[in-house]
Design an enzyme around this catalytic site. Sequence first.
Site: not given
Ligand code: G3P
Length: 218
Positions: A87
């Site tokens: 990633k």
């Molecule tokens: O893994 C990346 C993403 O899904 C993060 O989500 O909830 O931290 O905005 P969030």
Amino acid sequence: MKFFIDTANLAQIKEANDLGILDGVTTNPSLMAKEGITGTDNVMKHYKAICAIVDGDVSAEVISTDFEGMIREGEMLAALDEKIVVKIPMIKEGIKAIKHLTSMGIKTNCTLVFSSGQAILAAKAGATYISPFIGRLDDISYDGIQLIAEIAQIFAVQGYQTQILAASIRNPIHIIKSAQVGAHVITSPLDSILALLKHPLTDSGLEKFLADHKKANS
Ligand code: G3P
């Protein structure tokens, strides 16, 4: 549409995997920190533990922001298991790193995508996945699902092979709408996946079926 779980919690990964519908896992440095996983050795061991549970792609994020650092980390992560997808953040050096890792046959997931322009650049570099963060867009009054729809249209017109991985999912509606507008993958916390199961008419209907069966057979 593939279902990934967005967590580094092994119990939740197992629970989702036991459902039989799990296609992979995504993690990020915040999710690893949330589980208390620190230090390179422990982080690497944790990725291996995740790979041992799931039969699918496992995104592991680099923490370098320079090209050489991202390549070094990317090679180290990819060597852990063939399920690992490296990633890489959507920055200038990241695009170069995606191009380089792709040329080495290493799968990549371009993260922190918030616009169609960023999605096009990552696809041009050969990313396996791009991760538009729909919840974080909604948080600032932009329509995250609309971005998924726009990218899906562009990728279809252009014939890009890069898969759209809808990330930053906050609720089951995000999952349904992502499917509707053409995401190839969603990555979601376990609670939003399990929320898809719920309907009050299912619960009351089952209760009635079982009660009628019991009455007829008593
Ligand atoms: O893994 C990346 C993403 O899904 C993060 O989500 O909830 O931290 O905005 P969030």
